[in-house]
Design an enzyme around this catalytic site. Structure first.
Site, PDB file in Angstrom:
ATOM      1  N   ASP A  52      56.490  46.967 -17.966  1.00 34.48           N
ATOM      2  CA  ASP A  52      56.764  47.835 -16.826  1.00 34.48           C
ATOM      3  C   ASP A  52      58.245  48.191 -16.736  1.00 34.48           C
ATOM      4  O   ASP A  52      58.595  49.306 -16.361  1.00 34.48           O
ATOM      5  CB  ASP A  52      56.292  47.158 -15.540  1.00 34.48           C
ATOM      6  CG  ASP A  52      54.800  46.922 -15.582  1.00 34.48           C
ATOM      7  OD1 ASP A  52      54.056  47.907 -15.745  1.00 34.48           O
ATOM      8  OD2 ASP A  52      54.363  45.763 -15.483  1.00 34.48           O
ATOM      9  N   THR A  64      54.612  43.291 -14.527  1.00 44.56           N
ATOM     10  CA  THR A  64      54.111  43.044 -13.188  1.00 44.56           C
ATOM     11  C   THR A  64      52.607  42.877 -13.306  1.00 44.56           C
ATOM     12  O   THR A  64      51.891  43.831 -13.598  1.00 44.56           O
ATOM     13  CB  THR A  64      54.463  44.205 -12.239  1.00 44.56           C
ATOM     14  OG1 THR A  64      53.901  45.415 -12.757  1.00 44.56           O
ATOM     15  CG2 THR A  64      55.965  44.376 -12.115  1.00 44.56           C
ATOM     16  N   HIS A  70      44.816  39.862 -13.879  1.00 46.91           N
ATOM     17  CA  HIS A  70      45.420  38.989 -14.886  1.00 46.91           C
ATOM     18  C   HIS A  70      45.135  37.510 -14.650  1.00 46.91           C
ATOM     19  O   HIS A  70      45.736  36.652 -15.286  1.00 46.91           O
ATOM     20  CB  HIS A  70      46.926  39.259 -14.979  1.00 46.91           C
ATOM     21  CG  HIS A  70      47.221  40.634 -15.462  1.00 46.91           C
ATOM     22  ND1 HIS A  70      47.389  40.939 -16.785  1.00 46.91           N
ATOM     23  CD2 HIS A  70      47.341  41.808 -14.796  1.00 46.91           C
ATOM     24  CE1 HIS A  70      47.612  42.234 -16.927  1.00 46.91           C
ATOM     25  NE2 HIS A  70      47.581  42.788 -15.723  1.00 46.91           N
ATOM     26  N   ASP A  97      47.630  39.141 -22.615  1.00 52.96           N
ATOM     27  CA  ASP A  97      48.968  38.844 -22.081  1.00 52.96           C
ATOM     28  C   ASP A  97      49.664  37.787 -22.937  1.00 52.96           C
ATOM     29  O   ASP A  97      50.847  37.911 -23.257  1.00 52.96           O
ATOM     30  CB  ASP A  97      48.876  38.339 -20.631  1.00 52.96           C
ATOM     31  CG  ASP A  97      48.438  39.408 -19.645  1.00 52.96           C
ATOM     32  OD1 ASP A  97      48.468  40.614 -19.997  1.00 52.96           O
ATOM     33  OD2 ASP A  97      48.057  39.037 -18.523  1.00 52.96           O
TER      34      ASP A  97
END
Length: 130
Positions: A52, A64, A70, A97
């Site tokens: 981001d 973020t 997430h 992630d």
């Protein structure tokens, strides 16, 4: 429970879900950065994982992460309907992630991930950015 929409209709609905400019995460963090007079960041910087915010001169990236999408367990927001689908989707996001973080760290980047609930409370450790 079966979806009330056809696959084509559901796809159209999901395509309208934005991954950029989220007011509860990105826009709030943008306001925090400006309030703290933190400069040198870029947006839409081309790196794996689409961070981001990127501080190219410091090799720092900010993500973020929305709590629901997430997998943060700060609130009990797990859907009861189609729970298996949502759990699988969230688990894949968590894995992605982790993969993105490892990839960027191997390339020498410092990766900072902030949860939506931390951003909302303005409870962030920004010392790496100063």
């Amino acid at each position: 429970m079966a979806d009330t929409f056809s696959k084509a209709e559901r796809r159209g609905i999901m395509q309208k879900v934005k991954s950029k400019g989220n007011k509860s995460t990105e826009e709030k963090l943008l306001a925090i950065l400006k309030k703290n007079n933190i400069k040198g960041w870029r947006r839409n910087y081309r790196l794996k994982g689409k961070p981001d915010f990127v501080f190219p001169h410091k090799k720092i990236v900010l993500f973020t992460d929305g709590c629901f999408w997430h997998g943060h367990h700060c609130r009990n927001i797990i859907p009861k309907q189609n729970a298996t689908y949502w759990d699988k989707k969230r688990q894949r996001n968590i894995e992605r992630d982790r993969e993105v973080t490892e990839h960027l760290q191997k390339k020498g980047w410092v990766v900072l991930r902030f949860w939506e609930c931390e951003i909302k409370k303005d409870n962030l450790d920004l010392t790496a950015l100063l």
